[in-house]
Design an enzyme around this catalytic site. Structure first.
Site, PDB file in Angstrom:
ATOM      1  N   SER A 162       0.843  -1.193   0.000  1.00 38.42           N
ATOM      2  CA  SER A 162       0.000   0.000   0.000  1.00 38.42           C
ATOM      3  C   SER A 162       0.876   1.239   0.000  1.00 38.42           C
ATOM      4  CB  SER A 162      -0.900   0.015   1.241  1.00 38.42           C
ATOM      5  OG  SER A 162      -1.548   1.269   1.396  1.00 38.42           O
TER       6      SER A 162
ATOM      7  N   TYR B 186      -1.329  -1.244  10.334  1.00 35.88           N
ATOM      8  CA  TYR B 186      -1.485  -1.539   8.910  1.00 35.88           C
ATOM      9  C   TYR B 186      -0.284  -1.025   8.125  1.00 35.88           C
ATOM     10  CZ  TYR B 186      -3.604  -1.746   4.266  1.00 35.88           C
ATOM     11  OH  TYR B 186      -3.869  -2.022   2.947  1.00 35.88           O
TER      12      TYR B 186
END
Length: 282
Positions: free
Chosen positions: A143, A168
């Site tokens: 990401s 994350y």
């Protein structure tokens, strides 16, 4: 569909929903044999029926895999190698983003466990099948948020002040660092690349507060564009021999300098080998 003689075998984790489903459909539409590895058999069955309803000749199958368990990951790899001696592409797609701290079955903070440590283990265990294919590719979904991440080994077992976003970002940074370290260690016949799939409307956001999710959806794109791009990375000639890249369907994106720091990547790799019981690649 593609000529069956040129069909490749691709394993994709979490290929039953969102980006994974779009990628599975794109690959099946090109005539490749796609194996969905995920925990939910019912959702996998629904995904397969959906794909085969549109593509009657699609070669899509399901194998049960729970990335929240390292032992379960080992068992999956063992049985997979018994049935599928060669593998042309591994797509580490599955990921979670819980809004509260959770833990894997092995006691790791769930995001570092499911998003990183289990795929790390799975990739190493499947290397014999990837090596046998003669020209294999490993694709890691990361990401853009990896730029916000830092590797805090003390947080791998959880922390008192938990931030879902920080956890994350750490797991996605670890994905990129692992991909880069693999690219340095693997033989030339196996490539390793990571990507930011884009702001995709997928199930990974299902734990977000509903109001925030409704707002976020205004800026998200459909999974199809990302799925096609990931499929290209896995099988297309334009990706032949390319390794150690961080890329996106949206074009060039910033890459965290720490993700290319050789010393930090090596340290993470060796610690991850220790945590998962993997023998380090030379």
């Amino acid at each position: 569909m593609k000529n069956p003689q040129h069909s490749k075998t691709i394993l994709i984790t979490g290929g039953n929903a969102g980006i994974g489903l779009a990628t599975t459909k794109a690959l099946a539409g090109r005539g490749h044999r796609v194996i969905i590895a995920c925990r939910n058999a019912n959702k996998a069955g629904e995904a397969i029926r959906l794909i085969q309803g549109e593509l009657p000749n699609a070669q899509v199958s399901f194998r049960s895999l729970d990335l929240a368990s390292l032992e379960g990951t080992r068992h999956f790899a063992q049985t997979f190698l018994e049935d599928s001696p060669s593998l042309h592409a591994l797509i580490n797609n599955a990921g979670i983003y819980p809004n509260a701290q959770q833990f894997s079955q092995d006691g790791y903070e769930a995001q570092i466990g499911v998003n990183y440590l289990a795929p790390f283990l799975l990739t190493h265990l499947l290397l014999p099948a990837l090596n046998r294919s003669g020209n294999a590719r490993i694709v890691h979904l990361s990401s853009l948020m990896h730029n916000l991440g830092k590797i805090d080994y003390d947080s791998f077992r959880g922390c008192e002040k938990y931030s879902a976003t920080s956890a994350y970002a750490q797991s996605k940074l670890a994905n990129v660092m692992f991909s880069n370290e693999l690219a340095r260690r693997l033989p030339g016949s196996v490539t390793s690349n990571a990507l930011h799939p884009g702001g995709v409307d997928s199930e990974i956001y299902r734990h977000m507060p509903s109001l925030l999710y409704r707002f976020l959806r205004l800026f998200l794109i459909s999974p199809q564009r990302s799925g096609a791009y990931i499929a290209n990375m896995a099988v297309d000639d334009q990706w032949f021999g390319r390794t150690g890249n961080f890329t996106s369907a949206h074009g060039p994106l910033p890459v965290a300098p720490r993700s290319r720091n050789l010393e930090k990547c090596e340290t993470l790799y060796e610690e991850s080998c220790r945590l998962t019981g993997v023998t380090p690649l030379p």
